[in-house]
Design a protein around this motif. Structure first.
Motif, PDB file in Angstrom:
ATOM      1  N   VAL A 144       0.857  -1.190   0.000  1.00  0.00           N
ATOM      2  CA  VAL A 144       0.000   0.000   0.000  1.00  0.00           C
ATOM      3  C   VAL A 144       0.893   1.240   0.000  1.00  0.00           C
ATOM      4  N   VAL A 187      -3.652   5.142   0.134  1.00  0.00           N
ATOM      5  CA  VAL A 187      -4.605   4.119   0.587  1.00  0.00           C
ATOM      6  C   VAL A 187      -5.048   4.461   2.014  1.00  0.00           C
ATOM      7  N   GLY A 232      -7.235  -0.023   3.308  1.00  0.00           N
ATOM      8  CA  GLY A 232      -6.945  -1.038   2.290  1.00  0.00           C
ATOM      9  C   GLY A 232      -7.898  -2.217   2.400  1.00  0.00           C
ATOM     10  N   ILE A 291      -9.726   5.289  -1.009  1.00  0.00           N
ATOM     11  CA  ILE A 291      -8.532   5.747  -1.725  1.00  0.00           C
ATOM     12  C   ILE A 291      -8.544   7.266  -1.873  1.00  0.00           C
ATOM     13  N   ARG A 336      -1.972   2.664 -10.437  1.00  0.00           N
ATOM     14  CA  ARG A 336      -1.916   3.099  -9.031  1.00  0.00           C
ATOM     15  C   ARG A 336      -2.464   2.062  -8.052  1.00  0.00           C
ATOM     16  N   TRP A 337      -3.662   1.516  -8.345  1.00  0.00           N
ATOM     17  CA  TRP A 337      -4.327   0.641  -7.372  1.00  0.00           C
ATOM     18  C   TRP A 337      -4.875  -0.590  -8.090  1.00  0.00           C
ATOM     19  N   ALA A 392      -0.500  -0.239  -5.475  1.00  0.00           N
ATOM     20  CA  ALA A 392      -1.043  -0.682  -4.195  1.00  0.00           C
ATOM     21  C   ALA A 392      -2.122  -1.734  -4.447  1.00  0.00           C
ATOM     22  N   VAL A 449      -5.395  -3.081  -3.066  1.00  0.00           N
ATOM     23  CA  VAL A 449      -6.335  -2.516  -2.106  1.00  0.00           C
ATOM     24  C   VAL A 449      -7.550  -3.406  -1.848  1.00  0.00           C
TER      25      VAL A 449
END
Lengths: 322, 322
Positions: free
Chosen positions: A28, A32, A35, A43, B94-95, B128, B130
């Motif tokens: 992370v 975040v 999470g 986010i 990013r996620w 990340a 998540v």
């Protein structure tokens, strides 16, 4: 392969343990806020005043529905489940992507009907469908849905935050979802946003794995317990019918606590707000049942107050008399 | 169930038709800059100066990998594929959220190794993780990955935009990916961002379904065709080895055009920028092969210039002599 719908809700202890262990290892960064582990990830995507909510969820033939289930309802359920998780954070769903695993037996008509179920429900809730992949999963249909939503930064409600003395509330009814509710439920998006805007619950979760387990997550986060009133539990009629029709079925109380797939909100609220909230909620949502089912207490564990005394409901689903 | 890895890239004509029909019916709104149909959806999520990129992608045992494939490599591939699509828009991932469908035979060790493959690659690319759900898919492992990325609004490169006269470029090599590249490829994230920042390609796509098909998407968007030079095509050595070892294998040229799973960039660039870009790219990325393989022409269709003349490569994969 069985075409029987299995209990879609229950996660085994080893599964829960595995997920808990994995969670601690996920990479992370500062963006975040929350999470894996809440209903959605929270986010900071750089949107002024808002958090973004990220949720992925899959349904599988033979587990969450059968080969005989109306494909439109299957599609509807696939997206509505993820929306229920967005609701649990008091968020607004915005965009969804669909990954469709098609069995060897698929037809164009099947795909059309699944998508009709997905898109008509998405339209109803103002969700844009921005990606749709297909892949081959030869034995059974699999639908994986990812929904991205958003929430005002000061209105996001997490699983953590319940306090001893808070009232425990639920929308709708619990138990017997397998009789049909699991295909027809309405994610409580408007109700959750209204609650967050007007009374900011201390904690909230959606009821997908069963009240006992899901409320248990809220309590674990708060290092607290709960005392529920059996008489206050809104048990779905289907749970009573199932119990009446078969000796093998769960008693209605146990069904309400453990069946899962209710897709209702469970939240905790400061007791000072209870009467005002109840009054205004009923005016705002006359068609949505809302019930205070008990309170948060200091002592961990889940207690059920019945006519003949208080019972403790253990994690494995057994009720021990005290 | 077969444990043989099938051709993971090819979509049948009926499948493509089905997807095209579905695409037109998906609900969208003003926030959707580009919906389903490009490598990623391009979303105005309210982030100043940036678009968000949404991508979902799934890999399935027996199709994208076998039961014998190293689970770490399976996890790596699952996320790297989605990152390759983010690269194709010149974006930054990013996620990510992961939906893991576990077969009945799964062990905790298997799950750990898959996640190790996912997370170690995610860390490498500053992504990340998540959310991570698991579900039961009794017969085979299924991993569905959704990646959300971002891109400067004026640096996002779409599939549309190629112009007659543009050079057609690819990174890396094509063909024979099944020998190992499909598990080891590097999504061209840095290269794509560099290209967008310095030379803004007119159009870009990632090569997942095979050069002929994927380049075909760029050409269809531009209502144009292409003339490729066989001698300029960077054919992977594996494709030549496979052809040498079996009479049943595709000739290397056909493999390079149709094998898929190259996960390289294919982009078009104004011819005036060619020499400068090539020179600076080689300095910036000395380890990444880059090749100009032909040019965009007005006349639709894909032509291949060979020693003995120009051949037309038809959509179904047959080469007709002219």
């Amino acid at each position: 392969m069985s075409d029987e719908k299995k209990n879609a809700s229950a996660k085994s202890p080893s599964e829960l343990e595995l997920l808990a262990r994995l969670k601690t290892k996920l990479p992370v960064d500062d963006s975040v806020i929350v999470g894996a582990g809440d209903d959605c990830a929270v986010i900071d995507a750089g949107i002024p005043g808002k958090w973004q909510l990220h949720k992925t969820d899959a349904v599988v033939e033979g587990i969450h529905f059968t080969r005989d289930t109306d494909p439109k309802k299957v599609g509807r359920k696939a997206i509505a489940r993820a929306l229920s998780d967005i609701a649990a954070m008091a968020g607004t769903p915005r965009w969804a992507t669909i990954s469709l695993g098609l069995p060897d037996s698929f037809t164009g008509e099947l795909v059309d009907m699944i998508y009709e179920g997905i898109t008509s429900f998405a339209k109803l809730k103002d969700v844009a469908i921005v990606g749709g992949e297909t892949v081959s999963t030869p034995e059974r249909l699999v639908i994986s849905v990812t929904v991205i939503g958003e929430v005002e930064r000061d209105k996001c409600v997490l699983r953590s935050g319940a306090k001893s003395g808070d009232g425990i509330w639920v929308t709708g009814e619990m138990g017997g979802s397998i009789s049909g509710h699991h295909l027809d439920f309405l994610p409580r998006l408007e109700e959750a946003r209204w609650l967050a805007a007007n009374f900011l619950p201390t904690a909230m979760i959606d009821l997908s794995d069963g009240l006992a387990g899901d409320l248990g997550h809220l309590l674990d986060e708060a290092n607290a317990g709960a005392e529920l009133l059996e008489a206050a539990l809104p048990i779905r009629r289907d749970a009573r019918i199932l119990a009446r029709e078969s000796n093998a079925a769960k008693p209605p109380l146990i069904a309400a606590l453990t069946d899962g797939e209710d897709y209702e909100l469970c939240f905790t609220l400061s007791p000072g707000n209870a009467v005002k909230m109840l009054d205004e909620f009923r005016q705002a949502f006359p068609e949505t049942l809302i019930s205070c089912i008990g309170k948060v207490i200091n002592e961990p564990g889940l207690k059920i107050k019945q006519k003949d005394g208080i019972k403790e409901f253990a994690a494995r689903g057994f009720v021990h008399f005290q």
